[in-house]
Design an enzyme around this catalytic site. Structure first.
Site, PDB file in Angstrom:
ATOM      1  N   HIS A 153      -3.690  -5.033   0.636  1.00 32.19           N
ATOM      2  CA  HIS A 153      -3.127  -5.553   1.979  1.00 32.19           C
ATOM      3  C   HIS A 153      -3.228  -6.978   2.250  1.00 32.19           C
ATOM      4  O   HIS A 153      -4.186  -7.372   2.825  1.00 32.19           O
ATOM      5  CB  HIS A 153      -3.701  -4.569   3.330  1.00 32.19           C
ATOM      6  CG  HIS A 153      -3.839  -3.299   3.078  1.00 32.19           C
ATOM      7  ND1 HIS A 153      -2.520  -2.768   3.820  1.00 32.19           N
ATOM      8  CD2 HIS A 153      -4.200  -2.303   2.680  1.00 32.19           C
ATOM      9  CE1 HIS A 153      -2.596  -1.409   3.731  1.00 32.19           C
ATOM     10  NE2 HIS A 153      -3.515  -0.920   2.966  1.00 32.19           N
ATOM     11  N   CYS A 190       0.967  -1.242   0.026  1.00 29.75           N
ATOM     12  CA  CYS A 190       0.099   0.176  -0.077  1.00 29.75           C
ATOM     13  C   CYS A 190       1.008   1.274  -0.172  1.00 29.75           C
ATOM     14  O   CYS A 190       1.359   1.320  -1.116  1.00 29.75           O
ATOM     15  CB  CYS A 190      -1.069  -0.183   1.231  1.00 29.75           C
ATOM     16  SG  CYS A 190      -2.385   1.190   0.911  1.00 29.75           S
ATOM     17  N   GLU A 223      -1.861  -8.344   4.684  1.00 30.33           N
ATOM     18  CA  GLU A 223      -1.768  -8.675   6.089  1.00 30.33           C
ATOM     19  C   GLU A 223      -3.047  -8.023   6.802  1.00 30.33           C
ATOM     20  O   GLU A 223      -3.346  -8.288   8.212  1.00 30.33           O
ATOM     21  CB  GLU A 223      -0.779  -7.649   6.620  1.00 30.33           C
ATOM     22  CG  GLU A 223      -0.855  -6.169   6.724  1.00 30.33           C
ATOM     23  CD  GLU A 223      -0.933  -5.244   5.408  1.00 30.33           C
ATOM     24  OE1 GLU A 223      -0.887  -4.073   5.621  1.00 30.33           O
ATOM     25  OE2 GLU A 223      -1.029  -5.873   4.504  1.00 30.33           O
TER      26      GLU A 223
END
Length: 226
Positions: free
Chosen positions: A172, A94, A174
């Site tokens: 993302h 990002c 994560e």
């Protein structure tokens, strides 16, 4: 091997105790790949002492724009160039995706098409991966040497590879469902159109391919052991 996580932002105060800070999210995502991690909170002016502090590097997301005037952004851009010049592996997610492009000569802008929020599907050459997005900024001009390896109709430059040791991605891998739900509540309402937030909420329980992309990230980072 040692991975230095360059933390460019913090998760919302209301969520940090339950989901962790941005750096911690990557230690969980990449757990099991044999890495040792050290987090450097560059957003707070805490930088590694030198490039020997890690064998590979990762730049996290952030609420800040790569083009904003913050005193930690120019030294982070220089660090990106130094990592590239030394031939160490580097992954950006990002904001990390954006700051690496900007540091290497590309352009990042607030995208006039608006926001991308929640689960999205990204077309790679060999597969389609579903990952959570949370961004309005995009890389709009590629730096020399960048190759697009994933895109959507909304985000043309969704993932980039530079040579064989720098990998960056706009969404993302994560981000888990609880984190996205918390962002919707604490950073979304009033900033992002309700229709996008409602759609993201509806998709919270739909599977994503976080682990699959984590394997790609780990493959790049392990080149620091070579």
């Amino acid at each position: 091997m040692r991975i230095g996580i360059l933390q460019a932002g913090h998760s919302p105060d209301e969520l940090r105790e339950t989901v962790g800070d941005y750096g911690e999210m990557f230690t969980h995502l990449l757990g099991g790949h044999g890495f040792d991690f050290e987090i450097f909170s560059v957003v707070d002016g805490i930088f590694p002492p030198d490039l020997d502090a890690a064998d590979g590097w990762l730049i996290t997301g952030s609420k800040h724009g790569a083009y904003e005037d913050h005193n930690w952004i120019p030294p982070l851009e220089q660090l990106v160039r130094d990592i590239r010049d030394k031939g160490q592996p580097l992954v950006g997610v990002c904001f990390g995706h954006q700051i690496i492009a900007q540091a290497l000569g590309g352009k990042v802008e607030k995208f006039d098409g608006g926001w991308s929020i929640g689960r999205q599907e990204y077309k790679f050459a060999d597969e389609t991966l579903a990952l959570n997005a949370w961004h309005q900024d995009q890389v709009t001009e590629l730096p020399d040497g960048a190759e697009v390896i994933a895109s959507t109709d909304f985000c043309a430059n969704a993932a980039l590879i530079y040579g064989d040791k720098i990998l960056t991605i706009q969404p993302h891998p994560e981000f888990t469902a609880p984190l996205v739900a918390g962002l919707i509540e604490h950073r979304g309402r009033g900033n992002v159109p309700d229709a996008l937030l409602d759609q993201a909420t509806e998709n919270l329980n739909t599977a994503t391919d976080n682990a699959s992309f984590a394997d790609r990230m780990a493959e790049i980072l392990k080149k620091g052991a070579n």
